[in-house]
Each structure stands twice: as C-alpha cells, then as structure tokens.
Design a protein around this motif. Sequence first.
Motif, short mmCIF file in Angstrom:
data_model
loop_
_atom_site.label_atom_id
_atom_site.label_comp_id
_atom_site.label_asym_id
_atom_site.label_seq_id
_atom_site.Cartn_x
_atom_site.Cartn_y
_atom_site.Cartn_z
N PHE A 120 0.82 -1.22 0.00
CA PHE A 120 0.00 0.00 0.00
C PHE A 120 0.85 1.27 0.00
O PHE A 120 0.49 2.27 0.61
CB PHE A 120 -0.97 -0.01 1.19
CG PHE A 120 -1.77 -1.28 1.28
CD1 PHE A 120 -2.73 -1.55 0.33
CD2 PHE A 120 -1.54 -2.21 2.27
CE1 PHE A 120 -3.46 -2.73 0.37
CE2 PHE A 120 -2.26 -3.39 2.33
CZ PHE A 120 -3.23 -3.66 1.37
N GLY A 121 1.99 1.21 -0.69
CA GLY A 121 2.85 2.37 -0.75
C GLY A 121 3.28 2.74 -2.16
O GLY A 121 3.56 3.91 -2.43
N LEU A 122 3.33 1.76 -3.04
CA LEU A 122 3.78 2.05 -4.40
C LEU A 122 2.87 3.07 -5.08
O LEU A 122 3.33 3.90 -5.87
CB LEU A 122 3.81 0.75 -5.22
CG LEU A 122 4.42 0.82 -6.61
CD1 LEU A 122 5.86 1.32 -6.57
CD2 LEU A 122 4.33 -0.53 -7.30
N ARG A 123 1.61 3.04 -4.73
CA ARG A 123 0.62 3.95 -5.30
C ARG A 123 0.92 5.42 -4.97
O ARG A 123 0.48 6.33 -5.67
CB ARG A 123 -0.75 3.56 -4.74
CG ARG A 123 -1.97 4.15 -5.40
CD ARG A 123 -3.23 3.70 -4.68
NE ARG A 123 -3.41 4.34 -3.39
CZ ARG A 123 -3.15 3.78 -2.21
NH1 ARG A 123 -2.67 2.55 -2.14
NH2 ARG A 123 -3.34 4.45 -1.08
N ASN A 124 1.69 5.64 -3.90
CA ASN A 124 1.97 7.00 -3.44
C ASN A 124 3.32 7.54 -3.91
O ASN A 124 3.68 8.67 -3.57
CB ASN A 124 1.92 7.04 -1.91
CG ASN A 124 0.57 6.61 -1.38
OD1 ASN A 124 -0.46 7.04 -1.89
ND2 ASN A 124 0.57 5.75 -0.36
N VAL A 125 4.06 6.73 -4.66
CA VAL A 125 5.38 7.14 -5.14
C VAL A 125 5.24 8.01 -6.38
O VAL A 125 4.42 7.72 -7.26
CB VAL A 125 6.25 5.91 -5.45
CG1 VAL A 125 7.60 6.32 -6.02
CG2 VAL A 125 6.45 5.07 -4.18
N VAL A 126 6.04 9.06 -6.47
CA VAL A 126 5.91 10.02 -7.57
C VAL A 126 6.24 9.39 -8.92
O VAL A 126 5.66 9.77 -9.95
CB VAL A 126 6.79 11.27 -7.30
CG1 VAL A 126 8.27 10.90 -7.33
CG2 VAL A 126 6.48 12.37 -8.31
N ASP A 127 7.15 8.41 -8.96
CA ASP A 127 7.55 7.77 -10.21
C ASP A 127 7.56 6.26 -10.00
O ASP A 127 8.54 5.69 -9.52
CB ASP A 127 8.94 8.27 -10.64
CG ASP A 127 9.34 7.80 -12.03
OD1 ASP A 127 8.80 6.78 -12.50
OD2 ASP A 127 10.21 8.45 -12.64
N VAL A 146 7.62 -8.54 -3.84
CA VAL A 146 6.23 -8.80 -3.46
C VAL A 146 5.56 -7.46 -3.24
O VAL A 146 6.00 -6.67 -2.39
CB VAL A 146 6.13 -9.66 -2.18
CG1 VAL A 146 4.68 -9.82 -1.76
CG2 VAL A 146 6.79 -11.02 -2.38
N ILE A 147 4.51 -7.20 -4.01
CA ILE A 147 3.78 -5.93 -3.91
C ILE A 147 2.34 -6.22 -3.53
O ILE A 147 1.65 -7.00 -4.19
CB ILE A 147 3.80 -5.17 -5.25
CG1 ILE A 147 5.22 -4.83 -5.68
CG2 ILE A 147 2.95 -3.90 -5.16
CD1 ILE A 147 5.32 -4.27 -7.08
N CYS A 148 1.90 -5.60 -2.46
CA CYS A 148 0.48 -5.66 -2.08
C CYS A 148 -0.09 -4.26 -2.26
O CYS A 148 0.40 -3.30 -1.66
CB CYS A 148 0.33 -6.12 -0.64
SG CYS A 148 -1.38 -6.40 -0.12
#
Length: 230
Positions: A120-127, A146-148
């Motif tokens: 639940f963090g990749l969505r908040n990364v600028v790039d 592993v991405i959730c």
Amino acid sequence: MTRASLDKQPHEVASMFDDVAANYDLTNTVLSLGQDRFWRKEVAKAVDAGPGKRILDLAAGTATSSLPFAATGAYVVPCDFSVGMLREGKRKHPHLPLTAGDATKLPFHDKSFDVVTISFGLRNVVDTDAALREMFRVTKKGGRIVICEFSQPTWAPFRTVYTEYLMRALPPVATAVSSNPEAYVYLAESIRAWPDQRGLATRLQGAGWSQVAWRNLSGGIVALHRGVRV
C-alpha cells in the motif's frame, strides 16, 4: 493539516503521512473493516521470510508490516520517507532498524536483499517505474519482489459499490478515527487512479522483473503481485 494531490509531490505525501502517523494503523483497520490483517498475513506468506534472509520492507510506515518478517528470524529493514511515521515506528518497535529512504533513490547497495516488498505504498510514489527499477537494483539475483496494493474488483457490480464506498463513505469514517481525514480523500482518489492488475504487471516486466504474476485478494480490492530477478 496536509493533503497530497495526485501529482504525488514527495514533500506533500511525506507531510501528509507525518500528520496521520499516530493513528495510522488503527485507521487502516477501521477503514478496511479488518481486512488489513488478512492482507498482511498473505503478504507474509508470499515473502516467505526466514533465518538468514534479508528483507527490505518499503513504505513500512510505523513498521507494523515488518513484524511478521522479523518474527521468522530474518533481517528486515523497514524503510519509509515519512519521518513522522518512522518516529512513531521507532517508539513502538525500537529493536528494528528503521531507515529513511525514497523508493525512487534507495540508500542501499546493489543486490543487497533477498526479497523487497511494499504494501500500500507504491501507489503513493511520484515515479512508479523508477521505484520498480530501484527495487530491482537492490535485489539479489534469484531474489523476489512482493507488492500488495489496492487494485480493481473483478466483479463489475461490486466494483461500482466499492467505488461509491471510497468516495462517499471513506471520508466520514476517516473523520471519526483519523487526525487528518483530508488525507484519506487523497488516498481514495489515488486508489481510483491506480492501474488494474494487468497494468501493474506490465510495469513490473518493463522494470526488468521476470515470472511476474498476481493473485487477487478480497475480490480484487487488493492484488498481490510477485516477480523474480533472474
């Protein structure tokens, strides 16, 4: 109070998470109707941590997500770029090596970790693509990602109900339990704007990851993506 926008400027996102750090874990449990615990268990199974393994837990926030990995005897590094989150995490879990870091410019050597995970963090990364390449860089050959992350419900009628919940029900609930309810308006918007399961898989492949696959959780509200560095 700080609310980020969908252009995801790092200082805005970091400030927003600084604001919600104190009640972040409780808020997530309430807003997900307790599903966050199930999602974390599935992440732990996919990561398959154990003694001797080195795990990088990105967007770890208060390090709650890192605890299952540490419990196996693995060496886990919780990493986040919100100082407020890290401060709260260090207060709760002083034995963990919490580290400040930007997912697009990780402060680690090449091929340092057996598994890199982010929930639940990749969505908040600028790039997003830069972050996926950085995760690839710091992962050993044969290591895994592993991405959730929130995704798209697979059943169309439920997808409509879910979208209505995000934009109508989530902000009032957040008002009751969060120190910064406006932050959760951004989070709802970011979930709606995020690519679906296949879209994220394509981006993983573009960053160099092989054997990319995903599994839907909770009807596709969340998807668990995996990949291997060969």
